[in-house]
Design a protein around this motif. Structure first.
Motif, PDB file in Angstrom:
ATOM      1  N   GLU A 175     116.307  -5.992   3.748  1.00  0.00           N
ATOM      2  CA  GLU A 175     116.466  -6.152   2.301  1.00  0.00           C
ATOM      3  C   GLU A 175     115.272  -6.882   1.689  1.00  0.00           C
ATOM      4  OE1 GLU A 175     121.243  -6.364   1.470  1.00  0.00           O
ATOM      5  OE2 GLU A 175     120.316  -8.049   2.567  1.00  0.00           O
ATOM      6  N   TRP A 176     114.757  -7.899   2.402  1.00  0.00           N
ATOM      7  CA  TRP A 176     113.593  -8.612   1.877  1.00  0.00           C
ATOM      8  C   TRP A 176     112.358  -7.694   1.882  1.00  0.00           C
ATOM      9  CZ3 TRP A 176     113.203 -12.585  -1.100  1.00  0.00           C
ATOM     10  CH2 TRP A 176     111.935 -13.148  -1.338  1.00  0.00           C
ATOM     11  N   SER A 222     122.979  -9.046  -1.842  1.00  0.00           N
ATOM     12  CA  SER A 222     122.520  -7.869  -1.109  1.00  0.00           C
ATOM     13  C   SER A 222     121.904  -6.876  -2.093  1.00  0.00           C
ATOM     14  CB  SER A 222     123.670  -7.199  -0.351  1.00  0.00           C
ATOM     15  OG  SER A 222     124.609  -6.637  -1.251  1.00  0.00           O
ATOM     16  N   ILE A 223     121.029  -6.010  -1.564  1.00  0.00           N
ATOM     17  CA  ILE A 223     120.384  -4.983  -2.389  1.00  0.00           C
ATOM     18  C   ILE A 223     120.258  -3.719  -1.565  1.00  0.00           C
ATOM     19  CG2 ILE A 223     118.082  -5.864  -1.773  1.00  0.00           C
ATOM     20  CD1 ILE A 223     117.145  -4.821  -4.550  1.00  0.00           C
ATOM     21  N   GLU A 224     120.476  -2.576  -2.189  1.00  0.00           N
ATOM     22  CA  GLU A 224     120.420  -1.282  -1.525  1.00  0.00           C
ATOM     23  C   GLU A 224     119.575  -0.334  -2.370  1.00  0.00           C
ATOM     24  OE1 GLU A 224     123.395   2.536  -0.787  1.00  0.00           O
ATOM     25  OE2 GLU A 224     124.247   0.559  -1.255  1.00  0.00           O
ATOM     26  N   GLN A 225     118.642   0.336  -1.750  1.00  0.00           N
ATOM     27  CA  GLN A 225     117.825   1.330  -2.451  1.00  0.00           C
ATOM     28  C   GLN A 225     118.597   2.633  -2.605  1.00  0.00           C
ATOM     29  OE1 GLN A 225     113.773   2.133  -0.922  1.00  0.00           O
ATOM     30  NE2 GLN A 225     114.294   4.303  -1.069  1.00  0.00           N
ATOM     31  N   VAL A 269     123.037  -3.538  -6.408  1.00  0.00           N
ATOM     32  CA  VAL A 269     122.910  -4.971  -6.169  1.00  0.00           C
ATOM     33  C   VAL A 269     124.295  -5.607  -6.130  1.00  0.00           C
ATOM     34  CG1 VAL A 269     122.147  -7.156  -7.208  1.00  0.00           C
ATOM     35  CG2 VAL A 269     120.618  -5.182  -7.182  1.00  0.00           C
ATOM     36  N   LEU A 298     112.424  -4.515   1.441  1.00  0.00           N
ATOM     37  CA  LEU A 298     112.624  -3.657   0.275  1.00  0.00           C
ATOM     38  C   LEU A 298     112.186  -4.365  -1.006  1.00  0.00           C
ATOM     39  CD1 LEU A 298     113.749  -1.155  -1.217  1.00  0.00           C
ATOM     40  CD2 LEU A 298     116.032  -2.218  -1.082  1.00  0.00           C
ATOM     41  N   VAL A 327     119.127 -13.035   2.646  1.00  0.00           N
ATOM     42  CA  VAL A 327     119.249 -11.579   2.777  1.00  0.00           C
ATOM     43  C   VAL A 327     118.645 -11.150   4.101  1.00  0.00           C
ATOM     44  CG1 VAL A 327     119.234 -11.160   0.284  1.00  0.00           C
ATOM     45  CG2 VAL A 327     117.065 -11.191   1.542  1.00  0.00           C
ATOM     46  N   SER A 328     118.926  -9.940   4.511  1.00  0.00           N
ATOM     47  CA  SER A 328     118.402  -9.422   5.775  1.00  0.00           C
ATOM     48  C   SER A 328     116.904  -9.151   5.665  1.00  0.00           C
ATOM     49  CB  SER A 328     119.135  -8.138   6.160  1.00  0.00           C
ATOM     50  OG  SER A 328     118.769  -7.098   5.256  1.00  0.00           O
TER      51      SER A 328
END
Length: 430
Positions: A56-57, A91-94, A71, A59, A52-53
């Motif tokens: 993202e990490w 990937s993960i997004e807040q 997610v 986060l 992951v970027s």
């Protein structure tokens, strides 16, 4: 396209997009284990730092419990998981970072949890119980429809009492007193003369000053009535309904019951008909032999119900109670006028009464006499007496308390957990 956790098992080896909340998170430095929930279920999402970027990490290392997130990941089989799958995070997004969440994984007292009930509902135990509750409601509606019952809901504001005047919530209705409904039964009786078989399902209110684990001041009841049905057929309908509900709950909510609530499913799997029918006077003798001081003309107490139900693996019916401890509308036993053609269904394992029912009094003069004996205002029941004046027929009905069914089937100890927002003597918030 967004996927639900409940559908992941059907999407093995596919990349999916999930939207929900952070239930818990732990990290070993290079791997983060995210417990993700979306309302339909829970799943572990595993993120590797190198995949992951940096953003993202970052986060993932600061994500608070109950933060809302999106997610993306690959669904893989995992036999160790209760749901049978795991998601390899890509990937993960807040969506929204949560403030410090008050309900942490540590132990909390019941009062604290109830004060935060609006948040506690997100936790696994109440989540599981609400899903069992939902299944009971849907199974009930399906059963009633299949047995020719039409849903006809009763009013909540009423001019009079149904069960007795000591437990009424009184409100001002433009200068005249009105009362929150104790039961929809009397209105369901009106419905059968139009539709033959009807039921209603809604909240009822009883101002009982009780602090027991079996009582709420606001709860949900399903009341059913049927024309040309005697009290014995009435019991059979109740038995068939409960067997249908138990079967459906075991089919749909095994994970919630067994994995989250740690319910002993063997207790529910043993339930089959016919349920024992025990006359009240016989039950009294059984209780006296067990050490109870109950007398033959008295109602059963909670302790008495516990003693009786612990002797059986299935629900039992206690029939023909003394008329003096039952409501005015119940038909007298033709073999003993001091008793009525009624039954209470008691759930096993000490859970006690879950359904009450009876054949209804159809004789106009006798009904008028019983209304007077119960010191109820005759003028408020003229509409109800009209049901006997115009085309009266033999009929019976019953009502179940939804929260008591939920409590029993979930194997929990207190009925307050069985409703989203309980109302008791000491609780009006949240």
């Amino acid at each position: 396209m967004k996927t639900s956790v409940s559908h992941l098992l059907q999407q093995l080896d596919q990349v999916v997009h999930l939207a929900g909340w952070t239930y818990a998170l732990r990290s070993s430095g290079k791997i983060a284990f995210l417990q993700f929930r979306d309302g339909t279920g829970y799943v572990q999402v595993v993120f590797e730092k190198e995949r992951v970027s940096e953003a993202e990490w970052e986060l993932l290392t600061h994500l608070e419990q109950e933060s809302s997130i999106r997610v993306t990941g690959l669904v893989v089989k995992d036999d160790r998981s209760p749901t049978g799958v795991e998601v390899q995070g890509k990937s993960i997004e807040q969506v929204s970072m949560s403030a410090e969440y008050p309900i942490t994984p540590k132990e909390h007292g019941t009062d604290f949890l109830m004060d935060h009930r609006h948040l506690w509902l997100r936790s696994k135990r109440p989540w599981a119980m609400m899903r069992v509750r939902d299944t009971i409601e849907r199974a009930t509606s399906e059963f009633m429809y299949d047995h020719d019952f039409l849903r006809m809901d009763a009013p909540i504001l009423t001019p009079s009492a149904c069960e007795g005047t000591t437990e009424l919530y009184e409100v001002d209705h433009f200068g005249r007193p009105a009362y929150l409904s104790q039961s929809g039964q009397l209105y369901s009786e009106a419905g059968i003369f139009a539709h033959g078989r009807v039921y209603d399902f809604g909240p009822v209110f009883r101002a009982e000053k009780s602090k027991t684990r079996r009582h709420l001041n606001e709860f949900w009841m399903m009341d059913a009535e049927a024309a040309y049905m005697d009290w014995e057929e009435n019991m059979q309908i109740q038995e068939d309904l409960v067997l249908f509900i138990v079967k459906r709950v075991l089919e749909e909510r095994r994970y919630e019951l067994e994995t989250i609530l740690e319910r002993d499913l063997s207790k529910l799997e043993k339930i089959q008909g016919p349920f024992p029918r025990i006359e009240h006077k016989v039950a009294v003798k059984m209780l006296q032999d067990a050490g109870s001081d109950i007398q033959e003309d008295e109602d059963l107490g909670a302790d008495d119900e516990t003693i009786l139900t612990q002797q059986f693996d299935t629900p039992i019916f206690i029939t023909k109670y003394p008329a003096k401890v039952k409501a005015f509308y119940m038909k007298a036993d033709p073999e003993d006028a001091s008793r009525v053609l009624c039954s209470d269904m008691l759930a096993p394992e000490g859970y006690g009464e879950v359904i009450g029912g009876s054949e209804r009094e159809v004789d106009l003069m006798r009904l008028q006499q019983k209304i007077a004996e119960h010191n109820l205002p005759m003028d408020q029941f003229e509409w109800y007496l009209d049901l006997r004046r115009f085309g009266s027929v033999p009929h019976s009905g019953f009502g179940y308390g939804l929260e008591r069914l939920v409590t029993w089937l979930c194997g929990t100890k207190h009925v307050r957990e069985a409703i989203p927002f309980p109302r008791t003597m000491n609780r009006l918030e949240p």
